[in-house]
Motif scaffolding. Structure first.
Motif, PDB file in Angstrom:
ATOM      1  N   TRP A 197       0.859  -1.194   0.000  1.00 37.58           N
ATOM      2  CA  TRP A 197       0.000   0.000   0.000  1.00 37.58           C
ATOM      3  C   TRP A 197       0.888   1.235   0.000  1.00 37.58           C
ATOM      4  O   TRP A 197       1.618   1.501   0.949  1.00 37.58           O
ATOM      5  CB  TRP A 197      -0.914  -0.017   1.221  1.00 37.58           C
ATOM      6  N   MET A 198       0.840   1.958  -1.099  1.00 35.96           N
ATOM      7  CA  MET A 198       1.607   3.189  -1.241  1.00 35.96           C
ATOM      8  C   MET A 198       0.670   4.397  -1.198  1.00 35.96           C
ATOM      9  O   MET A 198      -0.384   4.391  -1.836  1.00 35.96           O
ATOM     10  CB  MET A 198       2.380   3.176  -2.562  1.00 35.96           C
ATOM     11  N   VAL A 199       1.053   5.404  -0.442  1.00 36.59           N
ATOM     12  CA  VAL A 199       0.373   6.703  -0.490  1.00 36.59           C
ATOM     13  C   VAL A 199       1.433   7.751  -0.802  1.00 36.59           C
ATOM     14  O   VAL A 199       2.571   7.667  -0.332  1.00 36.59           O
ATOM     15  CB  VAL A 199      -0.359   7.029   0.826  1.00 36.59           C
ATOM     16  N   GLY A 200       1.069   8.718  -1.622  1.00 39.97           N
ATOM     17  CA  GLY A 200       2.053   9.709  -2.029  1.00 39.97           C
ATOM     18  C   GLY A 200       1.427  11.057  -2.320  1.00 39.97           C
ATOM     19  O   GLY A 200       0.211  11.183  -2.487  1.00 39.97           O
ATOM     20  N   GLY A 201       2.276  12.053  -2.368  1.00 39.76           N
ATOM     21  CA  GLY A 201       1.837  13.404  -2.682  1.00 39.76           C
ATOM     22  C   GLY A 201       2.956  14.199  -3.313  1.00 39.76           C
ATOM     23  O   GLY A 201       4.137  13.937  -3.068  1.00 39.76           O
ATOM     24  N   SER A 202       2.578  15.171  -4.151  1.00 42.74           N
ATOM     25  CA  SER A 202       3.561  15.989  -4.861  1.00 42.74           C
ATOM     26  C   SER A 202       3.111  17.443  -4.856  1.00 42.74           C
ATOM     27  O   SER A 202       1.908  17.744  -4.819  1.00 42.74           O
ATOM     28  CB  SER A 202       3.729  15.535  -6.310  1.00 42.74           C
ATOM     29  N   TYR A 203       4.103  18.327  -4.933  1.00 40.82           N
ATOM     30  CA  TYR A 203       3.835  19.761  -5.086  1.00 40.82           C
ATOM     31  C   TYR A 203       4.827  20.321  -6.097  1.00 40.82           C
ATOM     32  O   TYR A 203       6.026  20.016  -6.030  1.00 40.82           O
ATOM     33  CB  TYR A 203       3.993  20.502  -3.764  1.00 40.82           C
ATOM     34  N   VAL A 204       4.312  21.084  -7.057  1.00 48.15           N
ATOM     35  CA  VAL A 204       5.153  21.694  -8.082  1.00 48.15           C
ATOM     36  C   VAL A 204       4.801  23.170  -8.186  1.00 48.15           C
ATOM     37  O   VAL A 204       3.617  23.549  -8.135  1.00 48.15           O
ATOM     38  CB  VAL A 204       4.957  21.014  -9.452  1.00 48.15           C
ATOM     39  N   LEU A 205       5.822  24.001  -8.323  1.00 46.45           N
ATOM     40  CA  LEU A 205       5.642  25.448  -8.441  1.00 46.45           C
ATOM     41  C   LEU A 205       6.378  25.948  -9.668  1.00 46.45           C
ATOM     42  O   LEU A 205       7.551  25.620  -9.884  1.00 46.45           O
ATOM     43  CB  LEU A 205       6.176  26.160  -7.201  1.00 46.45           C
ATOM     44  N   LYS A 206       5.671  26.720 -10.475  1.00 43.09           N
ATOM     45  CA  LYS A 206       6.297  27.420 -11.601  1.00 43.09           C
ATOM     46  C   LYS A 206       6.304  28.908 -11.309  1.00 43.09           C
ATOM     47  O   LYS A 206       5.263  29.496 -10.989  1.00 43.09           O
ATOM     48  CB  LYS A 206       5.528  27.165 -12.896  1.00 43.09           C
ATOM     49  N   HIS A 207       7.484  29.513 -11.404  1.00 42.60           N
ATOM     50  CA  HIS A 207       7.590  30.968 -11.284  1.00 42.60           C
ATOM     51  C   HIS A 207       8.019  31.516 -12.636  1.00 42.60           C
ATOM     52  O   HIS A 207       9.083  31.168 -13.158  1.00 42.60           O
ATOM     53  CB  HIS A 207       8.616  31.361 -10.217  1.00 42.60           C
ATOM     54  N   GLU A 208       7.179  32.375 -13.203  1.00 37.70           N
ATOM     55  CA  GLU A 208       7.468  32.950 -14.513  1.00 37.70           C
ATOM     56  C   GLU A 208       7.186  34.441 -14.481  1.00 37.70           C
ATOM     57  O   GLU A 208       6.146  34.888 -13.984  1.00 37.70           O
ATOM     58  CB  GLU A 208       6.606  32.289 -15.590  1.00 37.70           C
ATOM     59  N   ASP A 232      -0.626  16.994  -6.290  1.00 40.17           N
ATOM     60  CA  ASP A 232      -1.015  15.649  -6.709  1.00 40.17           C
ATOM     61  C   ASP A 232      -1.021  14.745  -5.487  1.00 40.17           C
ATOM     62  O   ASP A 232      -0.057  14.751  -4.694  1.00 40.17           O
ATOM     63  CB  ASP A 232      -0.039  15.104  -7.759  1.00 40.17           C
ATOM     64  N   VAL A 233      -2.099  13.978  -5.307  1.00 38.77           N
ATOM     65  CA  VAL A 233      -2.166  12.960  -4.245  1.00 38.77           C
ATOM     66  C   VAL A 233      -2.570  11.642  -4.899  1.00 38.77           C
ATOM     67  O   VAL A 233      -3.346  11.632  -5.879  1.00 38.77           O
ATOM     68  CB  VAL A 233      -3.162  13.342  -3.129  1.00 38.77           C
ATOM     69  N   ARG A 234      -2.077  10.538  -4.376  1.00 40.37           N
ATOM     70  CA  ARG A 234      -2.315   9.245  -5.007  1.00 40.37           C
ATOM     71  C   ARG A 234      -2.162   8.119  -3.986  1.00 40.37           C
ATOM     72  O   ARG A 234      -1.510   8.281  -2.945  1.00 40.37           O
ATOM     73  CB  ARG A 234      -1.347   9.018  -6.158  1.00 40.37           C
ATOM     74  N   SER A 235      -2.763   6.998  -4.331  1.00 44.03           N
ATOM     75  CA  SER A 235      -2.638   5.810  -3.493  1.00 44.03           C
ATOM     76  C   SER A 235      -2.750   4.580  -4.387  1.00 44.03           C
ATOM     77  O   SER A 235      -3.615   4.515  -5.273  1.00 44.03           O
ATOM     78  CB  SER A 235      -3.738   5.784  -2.433  1.00 44.03           C
TER      79      SER A 235
END
Length: 555
Positions: A197-208, A232-235
């Protein structure tokens, strides 16, 4: 010529220093790399519409060199595309060393400086990769820290400037972090029951940086956000033969060329379930995406500077006519996508299995529009600067973008002869996918492939394909013969004939030579104009005729 001498000099000096240090310390250094060169000597052909050529020879050539040791890796890539193959964007032209990196490794932590590729989850909010056939290389030049030494934990943080052909934008910066936890590592009971059982999360930021974008028909200038965030969240849960995946992504307001500079928030949801055991497999997936085109440069178009990637829920066909109308993911406009697949192996010495068994696979893909409703009146002559539209999350739109139903059978008839059969029914919305005025292209495609092995060295393979449609260019017929003489040679002849509208033959003949790590292919013939696609991303390839050569070497 576009070349940066400073990175080349720094890379060369760094690699030499790395080798010298490794040799002095007595550590083992492993050298590996590759060379890939694709060459076309073009000939003009009015019948298939090749146009004219200013260069007698065209080539895309790459040479990779990587040095690896226990604690430090380093590498570089030389690219020569000064005379690129047809169909690549003008900025693709150039030569130099655009890819260099050094990576240090110690006790479950590695740190990379330079150019690198990575992906968070399914790629909804972040994916950098190289796909040479499409001209894609959206690597980041910067730094990454990857931690894998903690029990059940995978964590990475990264940032840098994104590559666009031979430039790295100084006006845009991309950064992000990703965390995955493997919960079974903390539970002996879960491991005993064969559960992961995997749970995960991501955060990405673009500065332009801001830029001057004026609403057409007015003097109004858009107030563009300099920061655009994506989450992004996932399982993923797996027990025995069953696997379930759920993933959700969200993106803040990101007015761009892709969405017509509207202030709309993006989102994507994917659910996937699969079952697999010996002799049987099943897959069911659904995806809803909306305004998820995410670039490091908002005003770019084409296939460049995408921070993320939205995978296509359509079967990736390899047969020529089945791949004639490939689906391209509608990342900006959004889509509902459904895909299911069932595979079953009929056992040997059963009524349907026969003497050698039979493999049967059924695949279904269906992609539709979102249900949209404009919420703002146009400003001037466009929706620039508005929220654009609203859509009910669980309501499917009324327009079909793509549909593919195909049945495939693999059957070994004798010890020496194997037969593959496929039937495919396809619906292809030309106005949406290719922005061309052919309406809904409806086609029936039949494929028969036979392979006969004379002995351990000699094998003959043949393909016969037919595509029937009343739209676009009408019917197509395709035939191929391929003789393999192991371990060195393969001889191939093929013809794709449009027996519908144009009555044009696209013939091709080639010889392939393999020796150890070397592979050389030389051929001559015509290539039809069309789209080359991979993972829902497509590149238009113009019609060509001429001598082709491809060389690959891996060491």
């Amino acid at each position: 010529m576009k070349i940066s001498l400073k990175p080349m000099a720094l890379c060369g000096a760094g690699l030499l220093a790395f080798v010298a240090n490794a040799q002095e310390s007595g550590r083992k250094v492993v050298l590996h790399g590759s060379v890939q060169s694709d060459v076309l000597i073009p000939e003009e052909d009015e019948k298939i519409g090749t146009g004219t050529y200013s260069d007698w020879g065209l080539t895309n050539t790459y040479a990779d060199l990587n040095l690896m040791s226990k604690y430090v890796d380093a590498g570089a890539r030389l690219e020569f595309t000064e005379f690129p193959l047809p169909g690549f964007e003008p900025d693709f032209k150039g030569w130099g060393v655009p890819h260099i990196y050094v990576k240090g490794k110690l006790k479950g932590v590695d740190i990379t400086a330079g150019d690198f590729y990575d992906q968070f989850g399914s790629g909804f909010v972040f994916r950098t990769y190289e796909e040479r056939s499409l001209g894609i290389d959206n690597s980041l030049r910067g730094a990454r820290v990857n931690v894998t030494g903690l029990k059940g934990v995978s964590f990475k943080v990264l940032g840098g400037l994104q590559r666009r052909y031979w430039d790295w934008s100084k006006d845009s910066w991309v950064g992000g972090a990703d965390l995955e936890l493997n919960l079974e590592q903390y539970s002996a009971r879960m491991r005993d029951k064969n559960i992961t059982w995997m749970v995960g999360g991501s955060y990405v930021l673009k500065h332009e940086k801001d830029e001057d974008i004026v609403v057409p028909g007015t003097n109004y200038r858009l107030n563009l956000p300099e920061m655009v965030s994506a989450f992004d969240v996932r399982s993923r849960f797996q027990k025995g033969d069953y696997s379930l995946l759920a993933e959700y992504a969200w993106k803040s307001q990101d007015p761009s060329f892709d969405n017509g500079y509207i202030y709309h928030r993006g989102n994507a949801l994917m659910l996937s379930g699969s079952y697999s055991r010996r002799g049987m497999s099943a897959l069911l997936q659904v995806k809803r995406s909306e305004d998820m085109a995410y670039r490091s440069q908002r005003s770019m178009n084409g296939n460049s500077v995408f921070i993320n990637n939205m995978p296509a829920f359509a079967y990736q066909h390899t047969y020529a006519l089945a791949a004639l109308y490939p689906y391209a993911t509608q990342a900006a406009g959004g889509e509902w996508a459904f895909q299911g697949e069932v595979g079953y192996n009929f056992a040997r010495r059963t009524p349907l299995g026969g003497k050698y068994g039979t493999k049967l696979k059924v695949n279904f893909s269906h992609v539709r529009s979102l249900d949209k409703e404009d919420v703002d009146a146009a400003v001037g002559t466009s929706l620039y600067g508005t929220k654009g539209y609203k859509s009910k999350f669980f309501k499917v739109g009324g327009e079909t973008y793509y549909q593919d139903i195909n049945v495939q059978m693999e059957k070994k008839l004798t010890k020496a002869f194997k037969l593959n059969l496929m039937y495919m029914n396809q619906r292809f919305n030309d106005a949406v996918i290719r922005q061309e005025d052919n309406g809904m292209i409806k086609s029936h495609i039949a494929v028969a492939e036979g392979k006969y092995q004379f002995n351990n060295k000699l094998t003959l393979r043949a393909e016969a394909q037919y595509l029937a449609t009343k739209q676009d260019e009408g019917d197509w017929t395709y035939g191929l013969l391929e003789l393999s003489v192991l371990p060195y040679f393969m001889f191939t002849v093929s013809d794709m004939w449009n027996n519908g509208e144009s009555n044009v033959h696209y013939y091709m003949g080639s010889v392939t030579f393999n020796y150890k790590a070397h592979r050389l292919m030389a051929g001559y013939g015509r290539t039809r104009a069309g789209y080359n696609c991979s993972g829902g991303v497509c590149r238009y390839v113009p019609a060509t005729r001429g001598f082709q050569m491809s060389y690959n070497f891996n060491f």
